[in-house]
Motif scaffolding. Structure first.
Motif, PDB file in Angstrom:
ATOM      1  N   ALA A 108      50.802  47.887  28.097  1.00  0.00           N
ATOM      2  CA  ALA A 108      50.678  47.853  26.620  1.00  0.00           C
ATOM      3  C   ALA A 108      50.377  49.382  26.222  1.00  0.00           C
ATOM      4  O   ALA A 108      50.135  50.292  26.968  1.00  0.00           O
ATOM      5  N   THR A 158      44.958  46.778  31.675  1.00  0.00           N
ATOM      6  CA  THR A 158      45.918  46.680  30.549  1.00  0.00           C
ATOM      7  C   THR A 158      46.939  47.671  30.577  1.00  0.00           C
ATOM      8  O   THR A 158      48.000  47.117  30.023  1.00  0.00           O
ATOM      9  N   ARG A 160      41.183  40.842  25.272  1.00  0.00           N
ATOM     10  CA  ARG A 160      41.738  39.887  25.632  1.00  0.00           C
ATOM     11  C   ARG A 160      41.865  39.759  27.138  1.00  0.00           C
ATOM     12  O   ARG A 160      41.666  38.743  28.087  1.00  0.00           O
ATOM     13  N   ILE A 179      43.677  44.132  22.536  1.00  0.00           N
ATOM     14  CA  ILE A 179      44.418  43.808  23.725  1.00  0.00           C
ATOM     15  C   ILE A 179      43.587  44.149  24.907  1.00  0.00           C
ATOM     16  O   ILE A 179      43.637  43.016  25.858  1.00  0.00           O
ATOM     17  N   THR A 180      42.747  45.075  24.942  1.00  0.00           N
ATOM     18  CA  THR A 180      41.800  45.167  26.084  1.00  0.00           C
ATOM     19  C   THR A 180      40.849  44.068  26.227  1.00  0.00           C
ATOM     20  O   THR A 180      40.409  43.422  27.145  1.00  0.00           O
TER      21      THR A 180
END
Length: 313
Positions: free
Chosen positions: A111, A106, A84, A81-82
């Motif tokens: 998240a 993030t 991205r 996620i980070t």
């Protein structure tokens, strides 16, 4: 609400205290103590401060446990996620400072999951991982013993055998670890073992990796955490290609629950009927079994959240 992003490494960690300020601390008890003191000096209160860090294997554990035990909220974020978030920026800088700022951004999106592991859960998780490692070693040793035997037969000579003793030792250690695993959070493990297909190893792994079931608002959230949620490529009103599981969760949990689903579909009539239904729909056997695995996770969630043993209808 204050948001602090932390980029963790073995010896130090970078803490993004604001959008422009990143401070480096040592990744030890002294450094973490200074970090907490820095938060207090900035008047960051526990109830309105979210600290976020990536899952880094083991390097983030000391910080997470220190903050949790001191009453701070800390979230653990999947590195994907980070990444991205970093890729979405124009410059795509990759330094410890910019990583900490990316983690902070993030964290602002909501998240990550709240770190709730207790010392008991950490001990159980360590045992589960140790057993997993020894089980892999045992499987590799068996393969080497088989290859050793083929060489002996080909040469017609008895070679020196040091692997059989190793195999016995690994088997003994695995059994001892399994005994120790049962001592941690025994009530929850017993509750989960009431579900057909969920044995002592599966129950221990679930408790170790899931931790507190209350942090999942729905069974779908637990399915996504494990990485069994389906992903489909869509564009407008069109769907391109077949759906597939995301595989972004815990790989070991997916593996062990797949084996549990294989057993459960034989012992639970509902899951057996569900498997047959998916097969009639044209699903491949393993795709259908994966669907049973998701169904089993829903069942696990219901029993765990309700707190009462499984009862067949």
């Amino acid at each position: 609400m204050n948001y602090v992003g932390i980029d963790m490494s073995k010896d130090t960690f970078h803490a993004a205290l604001s959008e422009s300020e990143v401070v480096v601390f040592k990744n030890n008890h002294e450094g973490i103590k200074k970090f907490i003191e820095t938060l207090k000096k900035r008047q960051y209160a526990r109830f309105d401060t979210n600290v976020g860090t990536e899952a880094t294997g083991v390097y983030h554990l000391l910080l997470c446990e220190s903050l949790r035990s001191d009453g701070w909220n800390i979230k653990v974020i999947n590195p994907l996620i980070t990444h991205r978030m970093i890729d979405s920026t124009l410059r795509r800088l990759k330094t410890d400072k910019h990583d900490a700022l990316a983690i902070q951004k993030t964290l602002l999106t909501g998240a990550g999951y709240l770190y709730t592991d207790t010392p008991e859960i950490l001990a159980l998780k360590s045992l589960v991982r140790e057993r997993e490692t020894l089980s892999r070693m045992k499987a590799e040793t068996r393969q080497r013993i088989e290859a050793h035997g083929i060489r002996e037969r080909a040469a017609g000579i008895d070679f020196h055998d040091s692997l059989t003793g190793t195999l016995k030792f690994l088997s003994y250690e695995i059994k001892e670890i399994e005994k120790m695993m049962g001592k941690y959070v025994p009530e929850t493990q017993k509750l989960l073992r009431s579900i057909p297909g969920v044995g002592k190893v599966t129950a221990a792994a679930l408790v170790a990796y899931v931790g507190d079931i209350k942090r999942f608002e729905s069974p779908e959230k637990l399915v996504a955490f494990i990485g069994l949620d389906c992903r489909v490529h869509e564009s407008g009103t069109s769907i391109h290609g077949k759906g597939y599981i995301s595989k972004r969760g815990n790989k070991y949990l997916r593996h062990i629950l797949f084996n549990a689903a294989f057993i459960a579909k034989r012992r639970n009539p509902v899951l057996k009927t569900y498997l047959e239904k998916k097969m009639k729909e044209g699903k491949h056997y393993f795709s259908a079994l994966c669907a049973v695995e998701r169904k089993l996770v829903h069942l696990i969630y219901a029993v765990w959240k309700r707190g009462t043993p499984f009862e067949s209808r």
